[in-house]
Design a protein around this motif. Structure first.
Motif, mmCIF file in Angstrom:
data_model
loop_
_atom_site.group_PDB
_atom_site.id
_atom_site.type_symbol
_atom_site.label_atom_id
_atom_site.label_comp_id
_atom_site.label_asym_id
_atom_site.label_seq_id
_atom_site.Cartn_x
_atom_site.Cartn_y
_atom_site.Cartn_z
ATOM 1 N N UNK A 69 0.969 -1.215 0.089
ATOM 2 C CA UNK A 69 0.148 0.006 -0.193
ATOM 3 C C UNK A 69 1.038 1.203 0.152
ATOM 4 N N UNK A 70 0.485 2.091 -0.857
ATOM 5 C CA UNK A 70 1.384 3.382 -1.122
ATOM 6 C C UNK A 70 0.473 4.595 -0.514
ATOM 7 N N UNK A 71 1.028 5.698 0.310
ATOM 8 C CA UNK A 71 0.478 6.556 1.000
ATOM 9 C C UNK A 71 0.253 7.872 -0.047
ATOM 10 N N UNK A 72 -0.059 7.551 -1.164
ATOM 11 C CA UNK A 72 -0.407 8.727 -2.171
ATOM 12 C C UNK A 72 -1.479 9.552 -1.766
ATOM 13 N N UNK A 73 -2.387 8.985 -1.081
ATOM 14 C CA UNK A 73 -3.529 9.902 -0.900
ATOM 15 C C UNK A 73 -3.846 9.948 0.751
ATOM 16 N N UNK A 74 -2.917 9.782 1.529
ATOM 17 C CA UNK A 74 -2.802 9.917 2.923
ATOM 18 C C UNK A 74 -2.637 8.526 3.667
ATOM 19 N N UNK A 75 -2.227 8.620 4.963
ATOM 20 C CA UNK A 75 -1.885 7.320 5.493
ATOM 21 C C UNK A 75 -3.144 6.901 6.654
ATOM 22 N N UNK A 76 -4.388 7.560 6.624
ATOM 23 C CA UNK A 76 -5.551 7.134 7.535
ATOM 24 C C UNK A 76 -5.486 5.697 7.480
ATOM 25 N N UNK A 77 -5.613 4.934 6.247
ATOM 26 C CA UNK A 77 -6.010 3.578 6.514
ATOM 27 C C UNK A 77 -4.907 2.729 7.070
ATOM 28 N N UNK A 78 -3.568 3.312 7.177
ATOM 29 C CA UNK A 78 -2.442 2.624 7.693
ATOM 30 C C UNK A 78 -2.488 2.568 9.366
ATOM 31 N N UNK A 79 -3.262 3.364 9.938
ATOM 32 C CA UNK A 79 -3.241 3.401 11.408
ATOM 33 C C UNK A 79 -4.468 3.442 12.049
ATOM 34 N N UNK A 80 -5.925 3.795 11.380
ATOM 35 C CA UNK A 80 -6.995 4.038 12.096
ATOM 36 C C UNK A 80 -7.746 2.689 12.203
ATOM 37 N N UNK A 81 -8.255 2.517 13.405
ATOM 38 C CA UNK A 81 -9.026 1.466 13.589
ATOM 39 C C UNK A 81 -10.566 1.520 13.813
ATOM 40 N N UNK A 82 -10.880 2.751 13.090
ATOM 41 C CA UNK A 82 -12.402 3.465 13.004
ATOM 42 C C UNK A 82 -12.930 2.617 11.706
ATOM 43 N N UNK A 83 -14.280 2.349 11.621
ATOM 44 C CA UNK A 83 -15.036 2.240 10.434
ATOM 45 C C UNK A 83 -14.524 1.094 9.769
ATOM 46 N N UNK A 84 -14.448 1.230 8.326
ATOM 47 C CA UNK A 84 -13.718 0.156 7.400
ATOM 48 C C UNK A 84 -12.348 0.161 7.496
ATOM 49 N N UNK A 85 -11.695 1.221 8.179
ATOM 50 C CA UNK A 85 -10.303 1.270 8.290
ATOM 51 C C UNK A 85 -9.894 0.119 9.094
ATOM 52 N N UNK A 86 -10.638 -0.344 9.900
ATOM 53 C CA UNK A 86 -10.242 -1.581 10.762
ATOM 54 C C UNK A 86 -9.964 -2.768 10.209
ATOM 55 N N UNK A 87 -10.417 -2.945 8.562
ATOM 56 C CA UNK A 87 -10.251 -3.897 7.889
ATOM 57 C C UNK A 87 -8.996 -3.881 6.885
ATOM 58 N N UNK A 88 -8.347 -3.054 6.995
ATOM 59 C CA UNK A 88 -7.005 -2.804 6.196
ATOM 60 C C UNK A 88 -5.940 -3.934 6.603
ATOM 61 N N UNK A 89 -4.963 -4.113 5.433
ATOM 62 C CA UNK A 89 -4.217 -5.010 5.556
ATOM 63 C C UNK A 89 -3.279 -5.016 4.714
ATOM 64 N N UNK A 90 -1.886 -5.301 4.710
ATOM 65 C CA UNK A 90 -0.996 -5.364 3.727
ATOM 66 C C UNK A 90 0.227 -6.134 4.217
ATOM 67 N N UNK A 91 1.159 -6.134 3.313
ATOM 68 C CA UNK A 91 2.443 -6.779 3.428
ATOM 69 C C UNK A 91 3.601 -5.693 3.689
ATOM 70 N N UNK A 92 3.316 -4.621 3.129
ATOM 71 C CA UNK A 92 4.215 -3.452 3.436
ATOM 72 C C UNK A 92 3.574 -2.494 2.978
#
Length: 368
Positions: free
Chosen positions: A125-148
């Motif tokens: 995942x590349x943080x081109x549009x922000x890093x909110x998915x990387x660290x948030x545990x709210x709403x749909x962001x709880x389901x974020x996952x990646x290998x790097x």
């Protein structure tokens, strides 16, 4: 050994925004280096690209500007991505790739991370549009996952490094394309004999184009050029008509014409306070333009300490910096061009490739 790499983003080959330019530029460099690179986007294949392109249709985000803001569908970008998903799933076969790369969330990300019958490729995942998915545990962001995670600025990297395997890799610039040289004001309908300040920006509130108009209004002999479009276009046009009558031009330019547009102007102004990176900074520097922007660590990390930075919320200070930027001299332009060389896409792609190998090796090690 060559890698089989997929880059996926709805706007690929259809629009020339920062994220799309970044992924296409890295993809091109990796393909030229011998990797088997595929892009899936909503545009059409282009002649001469070194990678393979697969089309997946999507409705442009502009159609959704007045749609309701709902969980998951929080803005027009999310709606656009959702319409991209059916075609993407039709084109995407997990077994065709060693690693996948995306910067949109959530729909493409979920599609890439869904269970499959065979081994799922590593995902970046590349943080081109922000890093909110990387660290948030709210709403749909709880389901974020990646290998790097590839973080395009130091702030994002400091947050991500404790949560995921992470690398700090900036965006870049095509240093053989964005170069100094003569401009062509007539081509863009710009006035001759005027000092021109350029903003290259989506017309959304966070880009603060309105603040640029207010600052330029304090400089009677300066003309503001705004290259971009977006939902705030009508409000921006009204404000410019009120404060900059006869001193404002709003236009759109094809990506191939952007170096010429930079060279047609005298200084570059960018006022976003939450820019992930800002490809436009290094594009302007590479063309020899002085940069006026917010004075904070992330901006200095990109443009260095020799540009015209200030507290841009102070209108008087901002106007003063714009005035000073309009006559910095050739020596200052050379400093900017030298700094831009550090951000060549060839250098950036090498860093991507090294990180891909690290992520793949880590996955293999954990599987043994």
């Amino acid at each position: 050994m060559s890698l089989r790499i997929l880059f996926a983003l709805p706007g690929l080959h259809r629009v020339g925004r920062g994220a799309e330019i970044a992924l296409m530029s890295v993809a091109s460099e990796l393909a030229k280096g011998g990797d088997k690179v595929t892009l899936i986007g909503s545009g059409e294949p282009s002649e001469g690209t070194p990678y393979k392109f697969l089309h997946s249709g999507a409705l442009p985000r502009g159609l959704f500007e007045r749609f309701p803001k709902l969980p998951t569908l929080r803005n027009e970008t999310a709606y656009e991505e959702l319409t991209f998903l059916p075609g993407f799933l039709w084109q995407y076969n997990p077994s065709d790739y060693d690693i996948t790369v995306a910067c949109s969330y959530p729909f493409v990300q979920w599609a890439l991370r869904r269970p499959s019958g065979g081994e799922r490729p590593a995902h970046i995942f590349v943080t081109q549009n922000g890093d909110w998915p990387v660290h948030s545990n709210k709403s749909e962001y709880r389901f974020f996952s990646c290998d790097g995670v590839i973080c395009i600025n130091p702030d994002y990297y400091e947050t991500a490094r404790s949560l995921w395997r992470a690398a700090l890799i900036p965006n870049g610039v095509a240093v053989d394309h964005f170069t100094p040289g003569p401009g062509d004001r007539a081509k863009f309908g710009l006035p001759e004999g005027k000092r021109l300040v350029l903003m290259v920006s989506a017309l959304i509130a966070s880009k603060r184009v309105d603040e640029g108009i207010r600052a330029i209004a304090q400089l009677p002999d300066v003309h503001l050029v705004c290259a971009g479009d977006g939902p705030e276009r009508a409000a921006i046009d009204r404000l410019a008509a009120e404060l900059l009558p006869g001193r404002f031009t709003r236009l759109t330019a094809a990506p191939a014409d952007m170096p010429l547009l930079y060279r047609s102007c005298d200084a570059f102004l960018h006022l976003s306070l939450d820019e992930s990176f800002g490809n436009v900074f290094v594009e302007a520097l590479a063309c020899g333009l002085p940069v006026v922007a917010e004075d904070w660590e992330r901006t200095r990390w990109i443009v260095g300490d020799d540009q015209f930075l200030c507290n841009t919320r102070d209108q008087n200070a901002l106007a003063e910096q714009i005035e000073q930027s309009l006559a910095p001299g050739e020596a200052h332009a050379e400093i900017g061009r030298e700094r831009a060389q550090q951000f060549s896409w060839a250098n950036v792609a090498t860093q991507y490739r090294d990180f891909f190998e690290q992520v793949i090796a880590a996955r293999r090690s954990s599987a043994d």
